[in-house]
Design a protein around this motif. Sequence first.
Motif, PDB file in Angstrom:
ATOM      1  N   ASN A   1       0.828  -1.210   0.000  1.00 53.98           N
ATOM      2  CA  ASN A   1       0.000   0.000   0.000  1.00 53.98           C
ATOM      3  C   ASN A   1       0.860   1.258   0.000  1.00 53.98           C
ATOM      4  OD1 ASN A   1      -2.381  -1.461  -0.027  1.00 53.98           O
ATOM      5  ND2 ASN A   1      -2.568  -1.474   2.203  1.00 53.98           N
ATOM      6  N   LEU A   2       1.932   1.232   0.758  1.00 53.95           N
ATOM      7  CA  LEU A   2       2.846   2.373   0.779  1.00 53.95           C
ATOM      8  C   LEU A   2       3.482   2.571  -0.591  1.00 53.95           C
ATOM      9  CD1 LEU A   2       4.293   4.589   2.378  1.00 53.95           C
ATOM     10  CD2 LEU A   2       5.994   2.885   3.027  1.00 53.95           C
ATOM     11  N   GLY A   3       3.878   1.470  -1.246  1.00 53.16           N
ATOM     12  CA  GLY A   3       4.463   1.556  -2.586  1.00 53.16           C
ATOM     13  C   GLY A   3       3.479   2.146  -3.582  1.00 53.16           C
ATOM     14  N   LYS A   4       2.208   1.728  -3.501  1.00 53.20           N
ATOM     15  CA  LYS A   4       1.182   2.275  -4.398  1.00 53.20           C
ATOM     16  C   LYS A   4       1.006   3.770  -4.162  1.00 53.20           C
ATOM     17  CE  LYS A   4      -1.434  -2.015  -4.848  1.00 53.20           C
ATOM     18  NZ  LYS A   4      -2.656  -2.735  -4.474  1.00 53.20           N
ATOM     19  N   ALA A   5       0.966   4.168  -2.901  1.00 55.67           N
ATOM     20  CA  ALA A   5       0.803   5.587  -2.579  1.00 55.67           C
ATOM     21  C   ALA A   5       1.991   6.397  -3.094  1.00 55.67           C
ATOM     22  CB  ALA A   5       0.645   5.776  -1.072  1.00 55.67           C
ATOM     23  N   LEU A   6       3.197   5.858  -2.935  1.00 56.37           N
ATOM     24  CA  LEU A   6       4.387   6.576  -3.406  1.00 56.37           C
ATOM     25  C   LEU A   6       4.428   6.662  -4.929  1.00 56.37           C
ATOM     26  CD1 LEU A   6       7.104   5.230  -0.950  1.00 56.37           C
ATOM     27  CD2 LEU A   6       6.119   7.524  -1.038  1.00 56.37           C
ATOM     28  N   ARG A   7       4.007   5.590  -5.609  1.00 53.10           N
ATOM     29  CA  ARG A   7       3.955   5.642  -7.076  1.00 53.10           C
ATOM     30  C   ARG A   7       2.937   6.679  -7.543  1.00 53.10           C
ATOM     31  NH1 ARG A   7       5.059   0.285  -6.312  1.00 53.10           N
ATOM     32  NH2 ARG A   7       2.885  -0.380  -6.262  1.00 53.10           N
ATOM     33  N   SER A   8       1.820   6.768  -6.850  1.00 60.44           N
ATOM     34  CA  SER A   8       0.800   7.758  -7.186  1.00 60.44           C
ATOM     35  C   SER A   8       1.341   9.171  -6.975  1.00 60.44           C
ATOM     36  CB  SER A   8      -0.443   7.535  -6.329  1.00 60.44           C
ATOM     37  OG  SER A   8      -1.380   8.552  -6.534  1.00 60.44           O
TER      38      SER A   8
ATOM     39  N   VAL B   1       3.801  14.266  -9.076  1.00 61.92           N
ATOM     40  CA  VAL B   1       4.957  15.177  -9.118  1.00 61.92           C
ATOM     41  C   VAL B   1       5.474  15.302 -10.547  1.00 61.92           C
ATOM     42  CG1 VAL B   1       7.371  15.417  -8.411  1.00 61.92           C
ATOM     43  CG2 VAL B   1       5.631  14.857  -6.721  1.00 61.92           C
ATOM     44  N   ARG B   2       5.561  14.175 -11.255  1.00 56.95           N
ATOM     45  CA  ARG B   2       6.036  14.219 -12.645  1.00 56.95           C
ATOM     46  C   ARG B   2       5.103  15.032 -13.526  1.00 56.95           C
ATOM     47  NH1 ARG B   2       8.114   8.047 -13.617  1.00 56.95           N
ATOM     48  NH2 ARG B   2      10.132   8.342 -12.610  1.00 56.95           N
TER      49      ARG B   2
END
Length: 109
Positions: free
Chosen positions: A46-53, A58-59
């Motif tokens: 879940n943390l990885g998904k949030a960071l990818r989002s 940001v991009r």
Amino acid sequence: MHAKQLLEAHQQKVEDELGIYKNSDPAVRKSSLREQYNRKILEQDNLGKALRSKQKTVREQHTPNVAQMSMWRDLQQLLSVKATILQRSTERDMVKRTSSFSELTVLFP
């Protein structure tokens, strides 16, 4: 002899873990290593998904933000120039008023 004790302790831990995992009580099962690791894996997913989002956001906003920063610097520079011009204009007006007043004093002492 020492290695045998380590193996027995390890075997006991494995048996304890199996007993906890096979237990039908959910509260007891939550304490099993398998459940703890699965919970941690889920949290990290879940943390990885949030960071990818967040990275995607940001991009997407990077180019507009860079343009906005450039416009902000231009605005700051423009306001700085205007402030300098206003200050010089005020100083010139003060010099003109002072010289006009001293001319009047010379004419009418």
